[in-house]
Each structure stands twice: as structure tokens, then as C-alpha cells.
Enzyme design. Structure first.
Site, mmCIF file in Angstrom:
data_model
loop_
_atom_site.group_PDB
_atom_site.id
_atom_site.type_symbol
_atom_site.label_atom_id
_atom_site.label_comp_id
_atom_site.label_asym_id
_atom_site.label_seq_id
_atom_site.Cartn_x
_atom_site.Cartn_y
_atom_site.Cartn_z
ATOM 1 N N ARG A 130 9.420 -8.421 49.572
ATOM 2 C CA ARG A 130 9.466 -8.767 48.182
ATOM 3 C C ARG A 130 8.912 -10.363 47.940
ATOM 4 O O ARG A 130 8.629 -10.668 47.009
ATOM 5 C CB ARG A 130 10.868 -8.727 47.762
ATOM 6 N N GLU B 18 21.865 -6.720 60.894
ATOM 7 C CA GLU B 18 23.361 -6.177 60.965
ATOM 8 C C GLU B 18 23.428 -5.123 62.056
ATOM 9 O O GLU B 18 24.475 -5.019 62.568
ATOM 10 C CB GLU B 18 23.732 -5.488 59.657
#
Length: 179
Positions: free
Chosen positions: A66, A103
Site C-alpha cells: 500500500r 506476529e
């Protein structure tokens, strides 16, 4: 005028609870990208911030993916070049690569070895800062190329995840912040 533009941007960010997994509140900029007036307001705000903060800048570096949507129009407005920081295996020629923790696993980012010259001034751009791992990895790549990182700049910061703490002494700015 700036408050109106910021409101217009904020109004085009929508939330999706429990995406991509239960307990996560996803902040989606897709409506912002679809609205040319709101997207123009976003680029105006980013341009105003960069111009006011840095009298001299050489490149905008955008993070995959993005940052590729926000970085090029910002760079064009500033009259400077855009440098992509990509996921591993997407850039031709010699590259610098860094592995970082996510994560749930690891990822790699790359930049072309000749993307910037030593001492060139760069602002790194992305849509969102969460845990800060990707942004920190991009900073590491640009440091290896001996760039001067002026700032890490994002549209949205998820403050509760404390990602900006991973950026240590590098200046950081977010247009919108959510807890």
C-alpha cells in the site's frame, strides 16, 4: 482547511471487526482509495507535512504494497523520485535483503542495491503502522544503503500495538491514530 481535509480522510477509513482473525479490528483504506476527493485530500495533507518538515528531500520510499499507492503521487507532487521496498523476490538485479519477524512467522523485504546513494534524504511511506516490524526492516535496508532517513510517515497508526517504539530514534508521523 486542513481540519476539513483530515476529516474527509478519516471519514473514508472503515473498520472491520474480527478480520483477519477474531479480536482484530481491521482499518480499511479501500473507501479512501475509491474517493478521488478524499484521496486528493490525503496526498495534500502528506505533501503539506513533508514540505513543512523537510526543506530538502531526495526520495519517497514506499513499502509493499500500500505504500506503492500513496508514495508515487506524493513523490510526484514533491517533484522527486519514488523507490519501492518490496517483498523478497520481486526486484531484478542486485538487492539488499532483510528478514524480520511477523506476529506469526518471518518475512523478507528487499531494495535494489542502487536505489539510493549514500547521504540521500528519504521519507519512508506506508498506509499503516501496527507492530512496526515491516517499517523497521525498511529502515534497516535504507541504512545499509547509507541513506539519511528523515521520517517514517503513515496514514494510520494503531497506537495500542506500540509499533513506533521499534523505530527508536527515527522521526515518525501518522495522520490518524487509533487505540
Amino acid at each position: 482547511m486542513s481540519e476539513e481535509r483530515l476529516r474527509r480522510v478519516r471519514d473514508r477509513v472503515r473498520s472491520f471487526p474480527d478480520f483477519p482473525e477474531p479480536g482484530v479490528l481491521f482499518r480499511d483504506i479501500s473507501p479512501l482509495l475509491k474517493d478521488p476527493v478524499a484521496f486528493g485530500a490525503l496526498i495534500d495533507l502528506l505533501e503539506d507535512h513533508v514540505r513543512a518538515s523537510f526543506p530538502q528531500i531526495d526520495f519517497i520510499a514506499g513499502l509493499d504494497s500500500r505504500g506503492f499507492l500513496i508514495g508515487p503521487p506524493l513523490a510526484q507532487r514533491l517533484g522527486i523520485g519514488f523507490v519501492p521496498v518490496r517483498k523478497k523476490g520481486k526486484l531484478p538485479g542486485p538487492t539488499e535483503s532483510v528478514t524480520y519477524n511477523l506476529e506469526y512467522g518471518k518475512a523478507e523485504l528487499e531494495i535494489q542495491s542502487d536505489a539510493v546513494e549514500p547521504g540521500q534524504k528519504v521519507v519512508i511511506v506506508d498506509d499503516l503502522l501496527a507492530t512496526g516490524g515491516t517499517m523497521r526492516a525498511a529502515c534497516e535496508l535504507l541504512r545499509r544503503l547509507e541513506a539519511e532517513i528523515l521520517e517514517c510517515l503513515v496514514v494510520i497508526e494503531l497506537k495500542a500495538l506500540k509499533g513506533s517504539e521499534k523505530l527508536s530514534s527515527i522521526p515518525f508521523h501518522a495522520l490518524l491514530q487509533y487505540d
